[in-house]
Design a protein around this motif. Structure first.
Motif, PDB file in Angstrom:
ATOM      1  N   ASP A 129      61.954  58.842  53.317  1.00 24.84           N
ATOM      2  CA  ASP A 129      62.229  59.580  54.547  1.00 24.84           C
ATOM      3  C   ASP A 129      63.682  59.307  54.926  1.00 24.84           C
ATOM      4  OD1 ASP A 129      61.955  61.026  56.908  1.00 24.84           O
ATOM      5  OD2 ASP A 129      61.145  59.322  58.023  1.00 24.84           O
ATOM      6  N   ALA A 130      64.207  60.039  55.876  1.00 26.99           N
ATOM      7  CA  ALA A 130      65.559  59.789  56.356  1.00 26.99           C
ATOM      8  C   ALA A 130      65.622  60.125  57.839  1.00 26.99           C
ATOM      9  CB  ALA A 130      66.573  60.623  55.582  1.00 26.99           C
ATOM     10  N   GLY A 186      77.323  57.576  59.049  1.00 20.92           N
ATOM     11  CA  GLY A 186      76.226  56.609  59.210  1.00 20.92           C
ATOM     12  C   GLY A 186      74.860  57.246  59.129  1.00 20.92           C
ATOM     13  N   PHE A 187      74.824  58.566  59.160  1.00 22.73           N
ATOM     14  CA  PHE A 187      73.567  59.300  58.998  1.00 22.73           C
ATOM     15  C   PHE A 187      73.658  60.137  57.717  1.00 22.73           C
ATOM     16  CE2 PHE A 187      73.445  58.531  63.580  1.00 22.73           C
ATOM     17  CZ  PHE A 187      72.117  58.164  63.760  1.00 22.73           C
ATOM     18  N   PRO A 188      72.524  60.364  57.040  1.00 21.50           N
ATOM     19  CA  PRO A 188      71.180  59.931  57.389  1.00 21.50           C
ATOM     20  C   PRO A 188      70.950  58.437  57.111  1.00 21.50           C
ATOM     21  CG  PRO A 188      71.147  61.050  55.292  1.00 21.50           C
ATOM     22  CD  PRO A 188      72.542  61.193  55.822  1.00 21.50           C
ATOM     23  N   GLY A 243      69.045  67.532  74.892  1.00 22.02           N
ATOM     24  CA  GLY A 243      69.997  66.585  74.332  1.00 22.02           C
ATOM     25  C   GLY A 243      69.860  66.463  72.829  1.00 22.02           C
ATOM     26  N   LEU A 244      70.510  65.414  72.281  1.00 22.67           N
ATOM     27  CA  LEU A 244      70.459  65.114  70.853  1.00 22.67           C
ATOM     28  C   LEU A 244      69.418  64.024  70.619  1.00 22.67           C
ATOM     29  CD1 LEU A 244      74.313  64.793  70.156  1.00 22.67           C
ATOM     30  CD2 LEU A 244      72.925  66.877  70.295  1.00 22.67           C
ATOM     31  N   ALA A 245      68.895  63.953  69.399  1.00 20.53           N
ATOM     32  CA  ALA A 245      67.896  62.928  69.116  1.00 20.53           C
ATOM     33  C   ALA A 245      67.937  62.510  67.661  1.00 20.53           C
ATOM     34  CB  ALA A 245      66.501  63.431  69.472  1.00 20.53           C
ATOM     35  N   VAL A 246      67.641  61.243  67.435  1.00 19.99           N
ATOM     36  CA  VAL A 246      67.445  60.739  66.079  1.00 19.99           C
ATOM     37  C   VAL A 246      65.980  60.971  65.729  1.00 19.99           C
ATOM     38  CG1 VAL A 246      67.434  58.696  64.594  1.00 19.99           C
ATOM     39  CG2 VAL A 246      69.251  58.999  66.297  1.00 19.99           C
ATOM     40  N   MET A 247      65.736  61.624  64.607  1.00 27.73           N
ATOM     41  CA  MET A 247      64.359  61.920  64.207  1.00 27.73           C
ATOM     42  C   MET A 247      64.238  61.981  62.693  1.00 27.73           C
ATOM     43  SD  MET A 247      64.077  65.993  65.189  1.00 27.73           S
ATOM     44  CE  MET A 247      64.423  65.708  66.933  1.00 27.73           C
ATOM     45  N   SER A 248      63.015  61.966  62.225  1.00 25.45           N
ATOM     46  CA  SER A 248      62.752  62.052  60.791  1.00 25.45           C
ATOM     47  C   SER A 248      63.174  63.416  60.250  1.00 25.45           C
ATOM     48  CB  SER A 248      61.257  61.844  60.519  1.00 25.45           C
ATOM     49  OG  SER A 248      60.914  62.256  59.206  1.00 25.45           O
ATOM     50  N   LYS A 249      63.672  63.418  59.033  1.00 26.77           N
ATOM     51  CA  LYS A 249      64.050  64.681  58.390  1.00 26.77           C
ATOM     52  C   LYS A 249      62.842  65.608  58.267  1.00 26.77           C
ATOM     53  CE  LYS A 249      63.063  63.456  53.572  1.00 26.77           C
ATOM     54  NZ  LYS A 249      63.571  63.352  52.197  1.00 26.77           N
ATOM     55  N   PHE A 250      61.634  65.018  58.200  1.00 27.39           N
ATOM     56  CA  PHE A 250      60.432  65.844  58.066  1.00 27.39           C
ATOM     57  C   PHE A 250      60.206  66.690  59.313  1.00 27.39           C
ATOM     58  CE2 PHE A 250      59.184  62.258  55.151  1.00 27.39           C
ATOM     59  CZ  PHE A 250      59.303  62.990  53.986  1.00 27.39           C
ATOM     60  N   GLN A 288      57.003  59.929  72.612  1.00 26.12           N
ATOM     61  CA  GLN A 288      56.274  60.840  71.736  1.00 26.12           C
ATOM     62  C   GLN A 288      57.257  61.716  70.949  1.00 26.12           C
ATOM     63  OE1 GLN A 288      53.036  61.039  71.069  1.00 26.12           O
ATOM     64  NE2 GLN A 288      52.592  59.324  72.424  1.00 26.12           N
ATOM     65  N   PRO A 289      57.274  61.614  69.620  1.00 31.69           N
ATOM     66  CA  PRO A 289      58.205  62.419  68.809  1.00 31.69           C
ATOM     67  C   PRO A 289      58.069  63.920  69.029  1.00 31.69           C
ATOM     68  CG  PRO A 289      57.240  60.681  67.495  1.00 31.69           C
ATOM     69  CD  PRO A 289      56.502  60.664  68.802  1.00 31.69           C
ATOM     70  N   GLU A 290      56.856  64.386  69.264  1.00 25.03           N
ATOM     71  CA  GLU A 290      56.685  65.826  69.486  1.00 25.03           C
ATOM     72  C   GLU A 290      57.357  66.244  70.790  1.00 25.03           C
ATOM     73  OE1 GLU A 290      55.477  69.803  68.857  1.00 25.03           O
ATOM     74  OE2 GLU A 290      55.964  68.072  67.607  1.00 25.03           O
ATOM     75  N   ALA A 291      57.258  65.380  71.813  1.00 24.91           N
ATOM     76  CA  ALA A 291      57.937  65.669  73.085  1.00 24.91           C
ATOM     77  C   ALA A 291      59.452  65.632  72.900  1.00 24.91           C
ATOM     78  CB  ALA A 291      57.506  64.664  74.150  1.00 24.91           C
ATOM     79  N   ILE A 292      59.928  64.748  72.040  1.00 19.45           N
ATOM     80  CA  ILE A 292      61.363  64.683  71.743  1.00 19.45           C
ATOM     81  C   ILE A 292      61.814  65.958  71.033  1.00 19.45           C
ATOM     82  CG2 ILE A 292      63.124  63.484  70.371  1.00 19.45           C
ATOM     83  CD1 ILE A 292      61.639  60.884  70.945  1.00 19.45           C
ATOM     84  N   ARG A 293      61.027  66.389  70.063  1.00 16.01           N
ATOM     85  CA  ARG A 293      61.356  67.622  69.338  1.00 16.01           C
ATOM     86  C   ARG A 293      61.454  68.803  70.301  1.00 16.01           C
ATOM     87  NH1 ARG A 293      58.929  72.122  67.056  1.00 16.01           N
ATOM     88  NH2 ARG A 293      56.981  71.575  68.087  1.00 16.01           N
TER      89      ARG A 293
END
Length: 296
Positions: free
Chosen positions: A162-163, A260-262, A235-242, A222-227
């Motif tokens: 994952d990344a 520095g990303f991914p 805003g911006l967010a760090v999340m899984s590439k998936f 909650q990642p879904e709420a972040i998405r």
């Protein structure tokens, strides 16, 4: 060499005599003699030496003995696996996973069920701690996670990669910009995970390494709420590439080009040691590995 010959060899090895090996396999002693002679003729060496009424393996026999047990076990497992596919009894594989699994496992489990008839998947999605606790308490058969943990008594298999990426809405001013700098991010709002989250820890490490400490941020667990927040220009967010890939057909999320990303991390499957020999478990692990390789 064939399995009948190897079975005869193993039986003589275990019993120490041709006659007792014949009784063990429910065949005649001449049958054992014929099988072993054919095996020795093929290999070109003697496998046993006679000591009175007993026989003992030669050096070549001891070498062969090192492999025969595994060969016979693999043969037995293969036959059992084939027989299992003939059974009408439904089998359920219980899997605990983290939020990343929300975007990865449902389509994969659907494909697995279609490939393996009479198999059902039960999927429990929570945080890493809960997913591993369920596994340790044997409430689930497998745990699919992306965070490093102390495995202790558990066995693990790496099945993919994952990344973590820094994502924005596709029409954000920084989307598509090359080499986004720390200065470019200074006034941005960041949506970050809760304390204890591996994603949060990785983001904080990146901030420390780049001497960047955002003042404007919102914490959501909650990642879904972040998405959804990123999709609504919060805003911006760090999340899984998936997660980003799940939006790719709509082109709603964009991965920012930031130094520095991914941040790469492994997808691993945890299980109790006794599950390493379970046919259904290993079939799913292999299937998951194959599918993740096409998503990288």
């Amino acid at each position: 060499m064939d399995f009948k010959q190897l079975e005869a060899f193993q039986a003589v090895l275990d019993e120490g005599s041709y006659s007792d090996a014949a009784k063990n396999l429910f065949v005649s002693q001449p049958t054992i003699t014929v099988r072993l002679k054919a095996l020795q003729d093929e290999l070109g060496v003697a496998l046993f030496q006679r000591y009175g009424r007993k026989v003992k393996p030669t050096l070549a026999g001891r070498i062969l003995a090192y492999y025969v047990s595994d060969i016979l076990n693999l043969h037995s497992n293969a036959v059992q696996a084939i027989q299992d596919t003939k059974q009408n009894n439904s089998k359920t594989l219980k899997i605990s996973t983290t939020s990343t699994g929300t975007y990865v496992l449902p389509p994969i489990t659907k494909g697995f069920q279609e490939s393996y008839e009479n198999t059902r998947i039960s999927l429990s999605i929570s945080n890493v701690k809960s997913a591993v606790t369920q596994l340790r308490e044997q409430k689930t058969d497998l745990a699919v996670i992306t965070s490093p943990i102390e495995k202790n008594e558990l066995s693990s298999v790496i099945v993919g990669e994952d990344a973590l990426v820094l994502a924005a809405h596709s029409d954000h001013p920084l989307a598509g910009k090359k080499n986004v700098s720390i200065k470019d991010l200074k006034n941005e709002c960041f949506i970050i995970r809760e304390q204890g989250s591996d994603t949060r820890q990785q983001f904080e490490l990146w901030c420390h390494q780049n001497h960047f400490y955002p003042n404007n941020y919102i914490e959501i667990d909650q990642p879904e709420a972040i998405r959804i927040s990123v999709l609504n220009h919060v805003g911006l967010a760090v999340m899984s590439k998936f997660i980003v890939q799940s939006e790719s057909k709509f082109s709603s999320l964009s991965i920012l080009d930031v130094e520095g990303f991914p941040i790469h991390r492994y997808v691993q499957v945890l299980m109790q040691p006794d599950k390493q020999e379970d046919v259904l478990t290993q079939a799913f692990v292999q299937y998951l590995k194959e599918k993740l390789s096409t998503m990288s």
